[in-house]
Design a protein around this motif. Structure first.
Motif, PDB file in Angstrom:
ATOM      1  N   ASP A  83       0.833  -1.203   0.000  1.00  0.00           N
ATOM      2  CA  ASP A  83       0.000   0.000   0.000  1.00  0.00           C
ATOM      3  C   ASP A  83       0.868   1.253   0.000  1.00  0.00           C
ATOM      4  OD1 ASP A  83      -2.591  -1.362   0.172  1.00  0.00           O
ATOM      5  OD2 ASP A  83      -1.760  -2.105   2.064  1.00  0.00           O
ATOM      6  N   ARG A  84       2.018   1.148   0.628  1.00  0.00           N
ATOM      7  CA  ARG A  84       2.991   2.239   0.611  1.00  0.00           C
ATOM      8  C   ARG A  84       4.394   1.660   0.640  1.00  0.00           C
ATOM      9  NH1 ARG A  84       0.992   6.275   5.338  1.00  0.00           N
ATOM     10  NH2 ARG A  84      -1.225   6.140   4.792  1.00  0.00           N
ATOM     11  N   ARG A 106      -0.588   0.396 -11.098  1.00  0.00           N
ATOM     12  CA  ARG A 106      -0.050   1.579 -10.420  1.00  0.00           C
ATOM     13  C   ARG A 106      -0.199   2.827 -11.285  1.00  0.00           C
ATOM     14  NH1 ARG A 106       3.214   1.700  -6.159  1.00  0.00           N
ATOM     15  NH2 ARG A 106       4.551   3.499  -5.816  1.00  0.00           N
ATOM     16  N   TYR A 125      -8.552   0.387  -3.309  1.00  0.00           N
ATOM     17  CA  TYR A 125      -7.413   1.032  -3.974  1.00  0.00           C
ATOM     18  C   TYR A 125      -6.471   0.051  -4.655  1.00  0.00           C
ATOM     19  CZ  TYR A 125      -8.191   5.848  -2.318  1.00  0.00           C
ATOM     20  OH  TYR A 125      -8.673   7.120  -2.111  1.00  0.00           O
ATOM     21  N   ARG A 163      -2.245   7.891  -8.038  1.00  0.00           N
ATOM     22  CA  ARG A 163      -1.494   6.652  -7.821  1.00  0.00           C
ATOM     23  C   ARG A 163      -1.928   6.015  -6.508  1.00  0.00           C
ATOM     24  NH1 ARG A 163       4.128   8.370  -7.637  1.00  0.00           N
ATOM     25  NH2 ARG A 163       4.118   7.310  -5.630  1.00  0.00           N
ATOM     26  N   ASP A 187      -0.636   4.420  -4.013  1.00  0.00           N
ATOM     27  CA  ASP A 187       0.023   4.641  -2.720  1.00  0.00           C
ATOM     28  C   ASP A 187      -0.203   6.079  -2.232  1.00  0.00           C
ATOM     29  OD1 ASP A 187       1.613   5.484  -4.845  1.00  0.00           O
ATOM     30  OD2 ASP A 187       3.505   4.943  -3.890  1.00  0.00           O
ATOM     31  N   LEU A 188      -0.253   7.022  -3.169  1.00  0.00           N
ATOM     32  CA  LEU A 188      -0.568   8.400  -2.783  1.00  0.00           C
ATOM     33  C   LEU A 188      -2.026   8.486  -2.324  1.00  0.00           C
ATOM     34  CD1 LEU A 188       1.240  10.296  -5.675  1.00  0.00           C
ATOM     35  CD2 LEU A 188       2.103   9.802  -3.374  1.00  0.00           C
ATOM     36  N   ALA A 189      -2.871   7.767  -3.031  1.00  0.00           N
ATOM     37  CA  ALA A 189      -4.289   7.748  -2.668  1.00  0.00           C
ATOM     38  C   ALA A 189      -4.452   7.176  -1.257  1.00  0.00           C
ATOM     39  CB  ALA A 189      -5.078   6.922  -3.674  1.00  0.00           C
ATOM     40  N   ASP A 190      -3.704   6.138  -0.979  1.00  0.00           N
ATOM     41  CA  ASP A 190      -3.747   5.516   0.347  1.00  0.00           C
ATOM     42  C   ASP A 190      -3.320   6.532   1.406  1.00  0.00           C
ATOM     43  OD1 ASP A 190      -3.340   2.532   1.842  1.00  0.00           O
ATOM     44  OD2 ASP A 190      -2.066   4.138   2.612  1.00  0.00           O
ATOM     45  N   TYR A 191      -2.212   7.197   1.140  1.00  0.00           N
ATOM     46  CA  TYR A 191      -1.707   8.188   2.095  1.00  0.00           C
ATOM     47  C   TYR A 191      -2.725   9.318   2.285  1.00  0.00           C
ATOM     48  CZ  TYR A 191       1.312  11.776   4.109  1.00  0.00           C
ATOM     49  OH  TYR A 191       1.842  12.737   4.918  1.00  0.00           O
TER      50      TYR A 191
END
Lengths: 564, 564
Positions: free
Chosen positions: A404-405, A447, A512, B195, B197-201
């Protein structure tokens, strides 16, 4: 609430996913040249936990663990097998599906995790049919209800005995107030192409449909009278075997027992180690790259067998994911690290990809693909920590792309090892095609979904060892802190994660992780599973008066009639 | 439990979806040539039910009902409008999203139904942009949180004021333990292509992201300093208007008040009547076809305005669906009948389709499409009863194609009217393209998904009045009982339906109605909504110690940390 607690099945023992055919309680695996037969003959008294009997070939997680093992072994240990016949060893009954008493007594999380594993195995059956030249044939020699029919639905060809009593059915809705949630609804509509109104009728009719009508409605492919049953099954198995691309005269690779030690703080394999931090709710997973150059060719790899690094590490990861998912539900964040030489990872990848017309190389590749897909649908927050000495390259870079990150250290740890080489990541051919997610795209494509330029810019750096700034600039990692901020950033990210609602995180991640197109597989894990989880959690199913809890008691369920 | 009951918002009054601009409490609609401005200025004391204040431009269903009305009127009453600017009338705040106290106090079903309507309106905003030449521009002149940002996400272009304090955010997960469930997650990943991971953050950072970073991450399209705000919004609105296909000098069609009477047993409009059978949990809905020939041309239709039959009947159906969904949750089965001359229905269809380059014909067609989509996502079992004297042809045949099951009488009712013409159905051009479901396919294509031959065989009978045996043989209806079995079969089907778990039916229907491909819209109603419903139903969100209930109390939520 008291009643609910009293009737809950208690899962005190750690579930072990390692099994082998000579220890199967519920299945018999036999092979006859190109045709294997997997006979389901469930031991009524062999349930994984006390409290229910596995009557009528109904199953629990223990039965499914053996099925998964058999499907895996058939691919690796039996290159000669081209058709797998799934049938029943009981008279008049193929399978009654998931055991209702087990379901009714299990806590919500257990039900959900059990269904996920069941789904993964069924997807594996379809994957073997599509990508290994091992076609599954359901020889439904008695009634197949619910999960029993759903198992048949995962097979390429469904034969139903035509004897005026055997039928296929999805009685979950009328009898239990839940869905046929392990792929049933999705495969009926999207794979078998049963017309929606017939599918609706079928799924509300608890006794199901048999004979010619089952064929007309596309629920099965053929209905065969009992006198011609054995011969027709054999004929069909031979026909399907004839279409296979499996090799002549290859020798199988034995899936030897995994080396695994576990205590309360750690689970260790040869190449994978997991440290469990119960206070933080976190698992630190470390994956070691290969120590040596790959063998010169695929024949050499086959000779290494289960010790061949890509296969060994995949098996260990697979077992670890299953173990943690089932046994460590309170450890909500998994942090992945790798350790080793990126060049050796890439060299192993190259060998595999160069030999992918070889059955064994193909099996290893497909297994890695499935294991990464298992990670994608795991309800844990996934974080990658990319540090000096790591080998996030090619196949192992997928762990970071699945996360996820991801964090990549800019520079080195000045205190610990100022002379180290900075951490890098390297895209390889393995990231650009073969390891598709269940949405049909690679993790890299997912991604950069909708950002063609971003994808191209990253893909053309293939083979370059990218340091943190470059990797972050290209969008391949999320953050690139330096060593002053590193510990703090990782700590905050993991602590924050464990302060959030675990349910909301599961929903967030399930959305996501799957941008872009949907497939039958993503529909099963997304749409169907999410609805089923909602239903499982509702009093109309799982409350003391709900249909699932009241089934078999002689009392009718009491429903809140409000439509939501 | 006591606490839960005490804090529940009590929805005792019937919700009315009919409103008009001069009665808006929360929005101001103004137009200036091709640019309309919809200003959100929520009346804190104007909540639909007592118990919460709508601070910071937060909204409840009442606010959304006005928004829906405005979006509809803009399409029909304002052919001159080519850009719709959505902005806020409050200083520093665009919108804080759905009101938390309202959500926390509402029963599960209310939350789900509210979110569904909200989603439909947002999809309508995108539909106006895509199909009506009315492009929505979000002029985010202050912080947009949660549902406030989700409203902006439904717009084609998002401008954020760059003033060091305004941000866009999705704080649902960190603050409330739920998802941004009205399209947020799906639009961030699949529309805005943020993206993952940015969406997750972003979705875990309650304060959100503003300024240039919001642009870089694709969360908004531009960040504009306050001094240049008004002029830049006006510029952008003019640019978007320049791309529109809306006509010059057309006169709008006023959406005059619906004629509607309701008592405890029935809801009646000019063309639609619903009889409510509370004992059976059923609604019998009858739709009347047109009484007269259509006008000679589209100009004639425009002159008829809101009285033009296709528009009138669509408005009535739309209002009825919303009314029943919200106010009659225990009536779980809707049985559709039609009454009239199929030829007149087809003649009106033909006029509409012939004139679809005309703005008004297009609006009527698009509205019919949206209303049928609303039916598709309605959590009620839908049954069509096709009897002599009915007019299931073309556009009205869609009601039968939307149904979970359909029954067509073979022959006539010998007792009642032996001389009647047998019931027929007729496929028209309207069934072969324009009225797509949210999966992008027509209902006929979805019905025959994976069965090209079945589709072709049906489609080539276009224009033929098909009696029951033919229609059943072609797979266009489910069952074709004769008059001896008719009453019994319908009775059994509806009684059986009301004996099943309402939750399981909702899940079954949500799966079977959407075979085949997925779109952003189906992902919102399927994957995202199903996860959100599950989360809404979990103690971690809605239990007495859950995050949604504890928000604003100063107490932290207590979570069961087990990952499911």
């Amino acid at each position: 609430m008291t009643e609910a607690v009293q009737t809950e099945a208690v899962h005190t023992e750690r579930v072990d996913f390692r099994v082998r055919p000579d220890r199967y309680k519920h299945w018999r695996l036999s092979t006859d040249g190109p045709v294997a037969t997997l006979t389901m003959d469930v031991d009524e008294q062999g349930g994984l936990v006390p409290g229910y009997e596995l009557k009528l070939n109904s199953y629990d997680l223990g039965v499914d663990i053996e099925l998964y093992d058999a499907v895996q072994r058939l691919r690796f240990e039996h290159p000669e097998v081209r058709t797998v016949v799934i049938t029943s060893g009981k008279p008049k009954i193929f399978s009654a599906g998931a055991n209702i008493r087990m379901l009714a007594a299990s806590p919500h999380g257990w039900k959900v995790n059990f269904c996920k594993f069941t789904n993964e195995t069924r997807n594996g059956i379809e994957d073997a049919t599509a990508h290994s030249g091992q076609t599954y044939l359901a020889a439904v020699n008695g009634t197949a209800s619910g999960g029993g029919y759903e198992l048949a639905l995962a097979c390429e060809h469904i034969m139903l005995v035509d004897d005026r009593s055997s039928a296929v059915s999805l009685p979950e809705l009328p009898l239990l107030g839940v869905l046929p949630g392990t792929g049933g609804l999705t495969r009926v509509s999207d794979k078998r192409h049963v017309r929606r109104d017939l599918a609706d009728y079928f799924s509300t009719k608890s006794e199901g449909v048999g004979g010619k009508k089952a064929v007309q409605w596309r629920l099965v492919d053929e209905a065969v009278p009992r006198p011609r049953w054995d011969e027709t099954v054999a004929e069909r198995a031979a026909e399907l075997a004839g279409r296979s691309s499996r090799p002549e005269n290859a020798t199988g690779v034995e899936l030897t027992p995994l080396t695994k030690t576990a205590d309360d703080d750690a689970i260790r394999y040869d190449h994978v180690e997991a440290r469990l931090d119960r206070d933080a709710g976190r698992v630190d997973i470390s994956v070691k790259g290969p120590h040596n150059d790959p063998p010169a060719d695929i024949a050499g790899a086959t000779a290494q067998g289960a010790a061949f690094w890509p296969l060994a590490v995949t098996r260990e990861l697979d077992d670890l994911i299953l173990d943690l998912r089932t046994n460590e539900t309170e450890l909500g964040t998994w942090v992945f690290r790798t350790e080793g030489d990126p060049a050796l990872v890439l060299a192993h990848d190259e060998l595999l990809l160069g030999g992918k017309d070889d059955w064994f190389a193909n099996e290893v590749l497909q297994y890695l693909k499935r294991t990464l897909r298992r990670l994608d649908v795991t309800s844990r927050s996934l974080i990658a920590a990319i540090e000096p000495g790591s080998c996030f390259a090619g196949s192992l870079l997928e762990l970071a792309l699945a996360a996820d990150r991801s964090f990549q250290l800019a520079g080195v740890f000045e205190d610990k090892n100022p002379d180290a080489e900075p951490a890098t990541i390297t895209l390889g051919e393995m990231n650009l095609g073969p390891l598709t997610m269940s949405n049909g795209l690679t993790r890299l494509q997912t991604r950069f979904w909708g950002d063609e330029a971003g994808y191209e810019a990253a893909a053309k750096r293939k083979g370059e060892a990218l340091e943190a700034e470059d990797a972050a600039e290209l969008g391949l990692v999320t953050f690139a802190p330096d060593d002053i901020d590193w510990d703090e950033e990782i700590r905050i990210a993991t602590e924050e994660r464990s302060s959030f609602s675990p349910d909301a995180l599961t929903g967030l991640e399930a959305n996501y992780r799957f941008a872009g197109p949907e497939t039958m597989e993503t529909k099963i894990f997304g749409r169907l599973t999410a609805w089923q989880n909602w239903i499982f959690n509702r009093p109309n199913a799982s409350g003391p008066d709900g249909a699932l809890r009241r089934f078999g008691t002689g009392q009718r369920a009491v429903f809140d009639r409000k439509r939501v």
